[in-house]
Every structure is written in C-alpha cells, then in structure tokens.
Design a protein around this motif. Structure first.
Motif, short mmCIF file in Angstrom:
data_model
loop_
_atom_site.label_atom_id
_atom_site.label_comp_id
_atom_site.label_asym_id
_atom_site.label_seq_id
_atom_site.Cartn_x
_atom_site.Cartn_y
_atom_site.Cartn_z
N GLU A 177 0.83 -1.21 0.00
CA GLU A 177 0.00 0.00 0.00
C GLU A 177 0.86 1.26 0.00
O GLU A 177 0.57 2.22 -0.72
N ILE A 178 1.92 1.25 0.77
CA ILE A 178 2.84 2.39 0.79
C ILE A 178 3.50 2.56 -0.57
O ILE A 178 3.59 3.68 -1.10
N ALA A 179 3.98 1.45 -1.15
CA ALA A 179 4.64 1.52 -2.46
C ALA A 179 3.70 2.05 -3.52
O ALA A 179 4.08 2.90 -4.35
N THR A 180 2.48 1.57 -3.53
CA THR A 180 1.50 2.03 -4.52
C THR A 180 1.24 3.52 -4.36
O THR A 180 1.18 4.26 -5.35
N ASP A 181 1.11 3.97 -3.12
CA ASP A 181 0.88 5.39 -2.86
C ASP A 181 2.05 6.24 -3.34
O ASP A 181 1.86 7.30 -3.95
N VAL A 182 3.28 5.78 -3.09
CA VAL A 182 4.48 6.51 -3.53
C VAL A 182 4.49 6.65 -5.05
O VAL A 182 4.72 7.74 -5.59
N PHE A 183 4.23 5.57 -5.74
CA PHE A 183 4.25 5.61 -7.20
C PHE A 183 3.13 6.47 -7.76
O PHE A 183 3.32 7.21 -8.74
N ARG A 184 1.96 6.41 -7.15
CA ARG A 184 0.85 7.24 -7.63
C ARG A 184 1.14 8.71 -7.43
O ARG A 184 0.80 9.55 -8.28
N ARG A 185 1.79 9.07 -6.32
CA ARG A 185 2.15 10.47 -6.08
C ARG A 185 3.23 10.94 -7.06
O ARG A 185 3.36 12.14 -7.30
N GLU A 186 3.98 9.99 -7.61
CA GLU A 186 4.98 10.31 -8.63
C GLU A 186 4.36 10.36 -10.03
O GLU A 186 5.07 10.55 -11.01
N GLY A 187 3.04 10.16 -10.10
CA GLY A 187 2.36 10.29 -11.38
C GLY A 187 2.10 8.99 -12.13
O GLY A 187 1.63 9.01 -13.27
N TRP A 188 2.38 7.86 -11.49
CA TRP A 188 2.18 6.57 -12.14
C TRP A 188 0.72 6.11 -11.99
O TRP A 188 0.11 6.30 -10.95
N ASP A 189 0.20 5.50 -13.05
CA ASP A 189 -1.09 4.81 -12.97
C ASP A 189 -0.81 3.37 -12.58
O ASP A 189 -0.30 2.58 -13.38
N VAL A 190 -1.14 3.03 -11.34
CA VAL A 190 -0.81 1.71 -10.81
C VAL A 190 -2.09 0.99 -10.38
O VAL A 190 -2.90 1.54 -9.63
N VAL A 230 11.29 3.93 -7.64
CA VAL A 230 10.74 4.63 -8.81
C VAL A 230 11.75 4.65 -9.94
O VAL A 230 11.43 4.38 -11.10
N GLY A 231 13.00 4.97 -9.60
CA GLY A 231 14.05 4.99 -10.62
C GLY A 231 14.29 3.61 -11.23
O GLY A 231 14.50 3.48 -12.44
N THR A 232 14.25 2.57 -10.39
CA THR A 232 14.45 1.21 -10.88
C THR A 232 13.39 0.83 -11.91
O THR A 232 13.72 0.33 -12.99
N LEU A 233 12.13 1.13 -11.60
CA LEU A 233 11.05 0.76 -12.50
C LEU A 233 11.09 1.59 -13.78
O LEU A 233 10.90 1.09 -14.88
N ARG A 234 11.38 2.89 -13.63
CA ARG A 234 11.46 3.76 -14.79
C ARG A 234 12.59 3.30 -15.74
O ARG A 234 12.41 3.24 -16.95
N ASP A 235 13.74 2.97 -15.18
CA ASP A 235 14.87 2.52 -15.99
C ASP A 235 14.57 1.20 -16.69
O ASP A 235 14.94 0.99 -17.84
#
Length: 272
Positions: free
Chosen positions: A169-182, A264-269
């Motif tokens: 839940e924390i990870a999903t929230d972090v990615f969504r705040r970074e603009g990701w559709d998760v 976030v950087g890992t997934l983006r890369d």
C-alpha cells in the motif's frame, strides 16, 4: 497477422535461455510437489487458449500434434524447437502456432499425464520445453494475446497467501504520487489475480512477497503471468529478497526492487 515465414532473428533467444534456466533451477531448488504444480500451470494456461478465429484448414492435424508431443518428449533437446520453427518457416500462421500447435500439445500432454501414459519427469521436461518456446516467441505472439487490452504502466500485486498489505500500500501510494497509474491487487487467490490481470497489458508487474514460504507461490505466479503478459517486465519486492540471493533466476523474474528510495528509478529505468 501475416502469413510470411518468420525470420529466425524474431526468435528471442535471450528469453528462451532464461526460461530454460528457470525450469532447470526450479527442478533443483523446489520439491517435486511444487515442480508438478508448475508443470500443471503451464499445461493449464496454454491448453485453454482456444483457436476460435482460426479456419479449420489452418489448424494442425492430430498427427501434427502427436509429432510435436513426440518431439517434446524426445531426448533430443532441440527437437521441439526445430519442429515449431520449421512450421513457421513453412508459412504456418502465428495464431496456428500458438493456439493450434502449442495449445494442442499442452492439452495432449495433460491427457497423457492424467492417464499415466507419461511419467512426472517426462511431462516436466516437456512443459519446460513448451514454456521456453513461447518465451522465445513472445514478441511475435504478443499481439494476438494483448491486442484487445488497454495499455497500462504497472500492476502491484501481493503474492497469494501473503497477508501483510502495508508495504504494498505504501509503495502504490508513492508511485501514484509520482504520477504513475498503478493497479494494486491484494487479498486475491492465484486464479482471480491472473484473471484480473488479463484485462490490461502491463509494462511492469511488481510482485510483493515477504516470507520465505512464499517462494513456490511466487514462482507459480511469475510463470502464469509470463504466459498471459508476455511483454511485461516482472519485478520482485519484499522481505523474501533477504532469503534468496538468486531469486531472480529461481522465480524467473527480470529484476528486484530492494527499497523505496530507489524503487521509482528502478522501474522507470527497466521500462525505458
């Protein structure tokens, strides 16, 4: 899809080798019962992909299926690969290769297994060969699998059997705040998770597992997602990383996500 013969360069030999190594490691690292479950997963996921859109004349004959099964059960490690590539060079449609030959062989192997016509070792080897073939053909069969799905950046899923949801839940929230559709999937059993995941085509799938006892469930989930999401990058996260230094190879993943600082950087890369 076109009827033109497939250039051998379209065969993804890197993924083919990864899939082959994956099944070999599974046989070494997991108990026989878990290996059997994985073989069943391959048979089940492939066997029920039915060729509704294919014409009868495009489908393999029963003799073709028997020949492919013979090649899969052969001691010649390359026999099945050569059979499939030969059929493709002869102009057999990709839909027929995947939905006719591969699915037909999976159904036949399942019947032979249920009737005790082949041993556990035989069917495991055959399923491993089928799996590595579809991974090798992933780019050319993907349009037929993913064609009617929406493209979506990422899915975060808790491995079935895990109960601790705070981390995901924390990870999903972090990615969504970074603009990701998760899409986040928790508290789902294996089949429901796969069914829900098939509604979209994901660029990345992050699977979260915490306990060492989740290794078998995680491996089974990765294998099923490889079949239903052939182009997705599969990433493993969670405390299970502390228990298995070679987890990428054992479960057949592409990468691991070790902490939120670099996530976030890992997934983006990886997607880039």
């Amino acid at each position: 899809m076109a009827n033109a013969p497939m250039d051998d360069n379209a065969f993804d030999r890197s993924e083919y080798r990864k899939a082959d190594r994956h099944f070999r490691l599974v046989e070494e690292k997991l108990p026989e019962e878990a290996v059997s479950a994985l073989a069943r997963e391959v048979v089940r996921r492939l066997a029920f992909r039915m060729p509704h859109a294919l014409k009868k004349e495009d489908l393999p004959t029963q003799s073709d299926i028997e020949q492919l099964c013979g090649a899969l059960l052969s001691k010649n490690n390359d026999a099945a690969d050569n059979f499939i590539l030969s059929a493709r060079r002869d102009g057999v449609q990709l839909e027929a290769i995947y939905l006719g030959y591969v699915a037909g062989a999976a159904r036949r192997l399942g019947d032979m297994w249920d009737n005790d016509d082949i041993s556990f070792i035989d069917v495991t080897l055959a399923c491993g060969k089928l799996y590595r073939i579809i991974r090798g053909l992933r780019h050319v069969i993907a349009p037929g699998i993913l064609g009617d799905r929406d493209d979506w950046p990422a899915m975060f899923a808790l491995v079935p059997g895990e109960t601790h949801t705070i981390g995901i839940e924390i990870a999903t929230d972090v990615f969504r705040r970074e603009g990701w559709d998760v899409d986040m999937m928790v508290a789902l059993d294996h089949d429901t998770l796969i069914e829900k995941s098939e509604r979209r085509s994901y660029k990345a799938i992050v699977l979260v597992a915490n306990s060492d006892g989740m290794l078998e469930a995680l491996t089974r989930l990765v294998l099923a997602l490889r079949i239903s999401q052939p182009l997705a990058h599969v990433i493993v996260a969670g405390n299970i990383l502390d228990h298995h230094a070679d987890i990428i190879d054992v479960v057949g993943a592409d990468a691991v996500m070790k902490d939120m600082k670099t996530a976030v950087g890992t997934l983006r890369d990886l997607i880039a």
